[in-house]
Enzyme design. Structure first.
Site, PDB file in Angstrom:
ATOM      1  N   CYS A  62       0.816  -1.179   0.021  1.00 44.90           N
ATOM      2  CA  CYS A  62       0.014   0.061  -0.053  1.00 44.90           C
ATOM      3  C   CYS A  62       1.032   1.148  -0.036  1.00 44.90           C
ATOM      4  O   CYS A  62       2.014   1.024  -0.482  1.00 44.90           O
ATOM      5  CB  CYS A  62      -0.873  -0.092   1.198  1.00 44.90           C
ATOM      6  SG  CYS A  62      -0.112   0.008   2.708  1.00 44.90           S
ATOM      7  N   ARG A 118      -3.424  -0.539   5.383  1.00 48.64           N
ATOM      8  CA  ARG A 118      -4.125  -1.516   4.621  1.00 48.64           C
ATOM      9  C   ARG A 118      -3.217  -2.892   4.132  1.00 48.64           C
ATOM     10  O   ARG A 118      -3.621  -3.976   4.341  1.00 48.64           O
ATOM     11  CB  ARG A 118      -4.418  -0.947   3.058  1.00 48.64           C
ATOM     12  CG  ARG A 118      -5.708   0.066   2.909  1.00 48.64           C
ATOM     13  CD  ARG A 118      -5.517   1.049   1.824  1.00 48.64           C
ATOM     14  NE  ARG A 118      -4.574   1.684   1.896  1.00 48.64           N
ATOM     15  CZ  ARG A 118      -4.284   2.649   0.660  1.00 48.64           C
ATOM     16  NH1 ARG A 118      -5.123   2.881  -0.175  1.00 48.64           N
ATOM     17  NH2 ARG A 118      -3.225   3.276   0.863  1.00 48.64           N
ATOM     18  N   ASP A 157      -7.624   4.343   1.021  1.00 50.11           N
ATOM     19  CA  ASP A 157      -6.946   4.837   2.172  1.00 50.11           C
ATOM     20  C   ASP A 157      -7.652   5.165   3.409  1.00 50.11           C
ATOM     21  O   ASP A 157      -8.270   6.267   3.213  1.00 50.11           O
ATOM     22  CB  ASP A 157      -5.841   5.816   1.800  1.00 50.11           C
ATOM     23  CG  ASP A 157      -4.594   5.914   3.105  1.00 50.11           C
ATOM     24  OD1 ASP A 157      -4.832   5.277   3.696  1.00 50.11           O
ATOM     25  OD2 ASP A 157      -4.024   7.059   2.853  1.00 50.11           O
TER      26      ASP A 157
HETATM   27  N1  LIG Z   1      -0.248  10.169   5.173  1.00 52.74           N
HETATM   28  C1  LIG Z   1       0.776   9.497   5.808  1.00 52.74           C
HETATM   29  C2  LIG Z   1       1.563   8.378   5.218  1.00 52.74           C
HETATM   30  C3  LIG Z   1       0.512   7.179   4.937  1.00 52.74           C
HETATM   31  C4  LIG Z   1      -0.264   7.175   3.978  1.00 52.74           C
HETATM   32  C5  LIG Z   1      -1.124   6.009   3.811  1.00 52.74           C
HETATM   33  C6  LIG Z   1      -1.382   5.587   4.834  1.00 52.74           C
HETATM   34  O1  LIG Z   1      -2.373   4.114   4.749  1.00 52.74           O
HETATM   35  P1  LIG Z   1      -1.790   2.790   3.994  1.00 52.74           P
HETATM   36  O2  LIG Z   1      -0.863   2.407   5.090  1.00 52.74           O
HETATM   37  O3  LIG Z   1      -2.993   1.895   3.946  1.00 52.74           O
HETATM   38  O4  LIG Z   1      -1.301   3.284   2.789  1.00 52.74           O
HETATM   39  C7  LIG Z   1      -0.684   5.553   5.895  1.00 52.74           C
HETATM   40  C8  LIG Z   1       0.355   6.247   5.944  1.00 52.74           C
HETATM   41  C9  LIG Z   1       1.671  10.766   6.108  1.00 52.74           C
HETATM   42  O5  LIG Z   1       1.637  11.714   5.607  1.00 52.74           O
HETATM   43  O6  LIG Z   1       2.799  10.254   6.866  1.00 52.74           O
END
Ligand SMILES: N[C@@H](Cc1ccc(OP(=O)(O)O)cc1)C(=O)O
Length: 167
Positions: A7, A13, A134
């Site tokens: 992911c 996820r 997400d």
């Molecule tokens: N948005 C987070 C990074 C992140 C993105 C998506 C996320 O969900 P998944 O693990 O399901 O990809 C988790 C974390 C950050 O700015 O650090």
């Protein structure tokens, strides 16, 4: 069989998918192995608590999770790589063109979760309608909906791989 779930952050996820897959593999006494990673993951972050809660509610056994970025060796050793969204598939394919043939959209396998329902055999894995969105930063209900979609997709994935022994 070695499965790699991918992911974005590897904290929601793909770890959920990996724990669901491990439980399914154990339930069916298979000797498959599972890993997860993120396209933009930081190293060493735990699973998001709301994601862990969604698994605990289902009595899925958990072990400590530490996030990791996708690396060439992880891609190389996987037989199948399951991504959550079409855009992740494109991103992964552009980084690892040699792995193109083993990259699949996890959500496309939900169609195989309950064969007795007469699931459509459409190759849904090529449709953005199968994206697993997400839930990061969302409400518990978003994590719950995401967990339901992943649980069903993982069951369908295992059914499909066992049934046809190919992608
Ligand atoms: N948005 C987070 C990074 C992140 C993105 C998506 C996320 O969900 P998944 O693990 O399901 O990809 C988790 C974390 C950050 O700015 O650090």
């Amino acid at each position: 069989m070695h499965l790699l779930f991918v992911c974005t952050g590897n904290t929601c996820r793909s770890p959920m998918a990996a724990f669901f897959a491990q439980a399914e593999i154990q339930r069916r006494s298979l000797s498959w192995t599972v890993e997860s990673a993120g396209l933009y993951a930081a190293e060493g972050m735990p699973m998001t608590p709301a994601a862990a809660d969604a698994l605990t509610r289902r009595h899925i056994p958990l072990s400590p999770h530490r996030s990791q970025p996708v690396r060439p060796d992880l891609v190389e050793k996987a037989d199948v790589i399951l991504v959550m969204t079409q855009s992740q598939a494109k991103d992964l394919e552009s980084r690892f063109p040699q792995a193109k043939d083993k990259i699949r959209l996890l959500g496309g396998f939900a169609a195989f979760a309950d064969p007795e329902e007469g699931a459509s055999q459409t190759d849904a894995a090529s449709s953005t309608g199968c994206d697993i969105v997400d839930p990061f930063g969302g409400l518990d209900e978003h994590y719950e909906a995401c967990a339901q979609q992943i649980e069903r997709s993982v069951r369908g994935l295992v059914n499909h791989l066992l049934g046809e022994n190919k992608l």
